[in-house]
Design an enzyme around this catalytic site. Structure first.
Site, PDB file in Angstrom:
ATOM      1  N   ASP A 290      -7.054   4.219  -4.414  1.00  0.00           N
ATOM      2  CA  ASP A 290      -7.719   4.036  -3.115  1.00  0.00           C
ATOM      3  C   ASP A 290      -8.362   5.398  -2.856  1.00  0.00           C
ATOM      4  OD1 ASP A 290      -7.704   1.905  -0.754  1.00  0.00           O
ATOM      5  OD2 ASP A 290      -7.512   3.839   0.209  1.00  0.00           O
TER       6      ASP A 290
ATOM      7  N   LYS B 287       0.865  -1.186   0.000  1.00  0.00           N
ATOM      8  CA  LYS B 287       0.000   0.000   0.000  1.00  0.00           C
ATOM      9  C   LYS B 287       0.897   1.229   0.000  1.00  0.00           C
ATOM     10  CE  LYS B 287      -4.479   0.730   0.281  1.00  0.00           C
ATOM     11  NZ  LYS B 287      -5.588  -0.168  -0.067  1.00  0.00           N
TER      12      LYS B 287
HETATM   13  N1  GLU Z   1      -7.442   0.063  -2.881  1.00  0.00           N
HETATM   14  C1  GLU Z   1      -8.151  -1.137  -3.186  1.00  0.00           C
HETATM   15  C2  GLU Z   1      -8.151  -2.067  -1.982  1.00  0.00           C
HETATM   16  O1  GLU Z   1      -8.181  -1.590  -0.872  1.00  0.00           O
HETATM   17  C3  GLU Z   1      -7.706  -1.787  -4.491  1.00  0.00           C
HETATM   18  C4  GLU Z   1      -6.258  -2.104  -4.599  1.00  0.00           C
HETATM   19  C5  GLU Z   1      -5.824  -2.582  -5.988  1.00  0.00           C
HETATM   20  O2  GLU Z   1      -6.627  -2.659  -6.883  1.00  0.00           O
HETATM   21  O3  GLU Z   1      -4.635  -2.851  -6.116  1.00  0.00           O
HETATM   22  O4  GLU Z   1      -8.189  -3.265  -2.089  1.00  0.00           O
END
Ligand code: GLU
Length: 454
Positions: free
Chosen positions: A168, A128
């Protein structure tokens, strides 16, 4: 050492070496305390120090990000990428741009992502990133300059087979576009190093809809298990981003009526049901506050946060039978969930990451007539579809909307099935938190053991 003592020792260790990271601690405690029955059965995890290793990111990068605002002033922010675990595949997880972003928040999100990605059944590691930058109220030029400045450091860490960021909170199609453009300029590569891309340049159909759609698919599976359905249910949704919007849209298809959405300024209650076209126009085109919704729709009222009397998130005061928290972490507390329950709500399905506080979660799990669908299982449809986008990029093809949506539906059903079966196998039938945590952990932990001490 007993499994219980081993877990407690690792939790104490986290507190000692990572003090002042309460949100990460909350996420770690939830996973670790659920692992007792697995660790009792399989001593190999303790033998190979898997818990000590899994709670520590493989690599964390923090970098200064400076851009010039429209008044020619240099604005300085923290940029981050937490590369948490690559046992199952390249680091995968979104970027969050929000003033509350710090290392604590990103470690919690990266940690959740490991298990969520494992549950999808795809080869995706967990990571992340983001910045304490607030896109709200910024001009398009400011957003572009910030994204380019952020990528000036991030590009060194990412690549299609290494680390693949996505969106996100605060990072949508526009931001991904500006970041990807800069990635391409700096590396000369047109590869699948990011997901959530534009449809004409490598993005996948149904990626924008996927988290919301997936959350509703998950809820239908959980209800089906109890011989129930969404049909005729009034639903409360929090949030007004793409998760909330496409949750609302999908609910109609299952005969349910979403009656609320919320943002940082308040919530809209539309007794006739949320008008998806108007909501999209306000949030995706005008990028405006929800107060505009009530001005244009007679059946709706807007309640401003300034008028909240209880000090709680009052969207949860609206009577409903099912709730879909789709805004942010810890937005649903014990009082909220008690209010929901008293008003007849019997299902909470989490579109956001860890939206329920620990106490709220305990309350839901202790009521047999309540269905609780935890985020790391229920909102995995977004990242799963990112995985499908990677698959399309690698083979240089684009699938139809129906094909992606069909695969998403299958993945969500599989996640529900594995979480449910695992809850039965480990003695807590229907406890999807325990089921998701054990099933997600097991796959990652086994891969870590196979790959040796790294
Ligand atoms: N931000 C999204 C999550 O919390 C998607 C992450 C992604 O697609 O890599 O899963």
């Amino acid at each position: 050492m007993s499994s219980q003592s081993y877990i407690n020792e690792v939790l104490e260790h986290i507190k000692r070496v990572s003090p002042r990271q309460p949100i990460f601690f909350q996420a770690a405690r939830e996973v670790l305390t659920n692992l007792t029955p697995l660790l009792d059965k399989e001593p190999k995890y303790q033998k190979h120090s898997v818990l000590e290793r899994i709670v520590m990111p493989e690599k964390t990068t923090i970098f200064r990000t400076v851009y010039i605002d429209d008044n020619s002033k240099a604005q300085v922010h923290f940029g981050y990428r937490v590369q948490f675990n690559s046992s199952l595949g390249p680091y995968k997880g979104g970027l969050r741009f929000h003033p509350t972003v710090n290392l604590d928040v990103l470690k919690f999100l990266g940690f959740e992502q490991i298990f969520k990605n494992s549950l999808t059944g795809l080869n995706l590691g967990g990571g992340k990133g983001g910045a304490n930058f607030d896109p709200k109220g910024k001009s398009d030029g400011e957003i572009m300059r910030f994204c380019q400045a952020f990528m000036n450091d991030l590009y060194k860490l990412i690549e299609d087979v290494k680390d693949v960021p996505a969106g996100d909170i605060g990072v949508g199609a526009r931001e991904i576009g500006y970041m990807y453009g800069q990635y391409k300029k700096l590396t000369g590569r047109f590869d699948g190093a990011m997901t959530g891309k534009g449809l004409s340049w490598g993005g996948s159909l149904a990626r924008t809809e996927a988290t919301g759609y997936g959350s509703v698919y998950f809820a239908t599976e959980a209800l089906k298990k109890k011989g129930k359905s969404l049909d005729g249910k009034r639903c409360v949704i929090s949030g007004a981003g793409n998760v909330a919007i496409y949750t609302a849209q999908k609910l109609y298809e299952f005969g349910a009526t979403p009656v609320t959405v919320s943002d940082s300024r308040g919530y809209v209650y539309d007794e006739e049901g949320v008008d998806i076209a108007l909501l999209k126009e306000i949030k995706e085109v005008r990028r405006a506050s929800l107060s505009e919704y009530a001005k244009e729709k007679k059946s709706a009222k807007f309640v401003s946060v300034n008028d909240y009397k209880s000090g709680r998130n009052e969207v949860y005061d609206v009577p409903c039978q099912a709730a879909f928290p789709s805004a942010t972490q810890n937005e649903l507390n014990l009082d909220d969930v008690k209010t929901l329950y008293a008003n007849g709500c019997r299902l909470v399905c989490e579109g956001a990451n860890m939206p329920s506080t620990h106490e709220a979660m305990e309350f839901m799990l202790s009521h047999d007539d309540f269905i609780y669908c935890p985020g790391k299982a229920a909102n995995a449809g977004g990242v799963a579809t990112s995985g499908l986008e990677m698959e399309q990029n690698a083979s240089m093809t684009s699938w139809s909307f129906d094909r992606v949506d069909g695969e998403l539906k299958n993945i969500m059903k599989n996640i529900f099935d594995i979480a449910y079966q695992t809850s039965v196998e480990y003695g807590k039938p229907g406890n999807l938190v325990l089921g998701a945590n054990i099933a997600g952990f097991k796959k990652v932990a086994d891969a870590m053991i196979d790959q040796g001490y790294i």
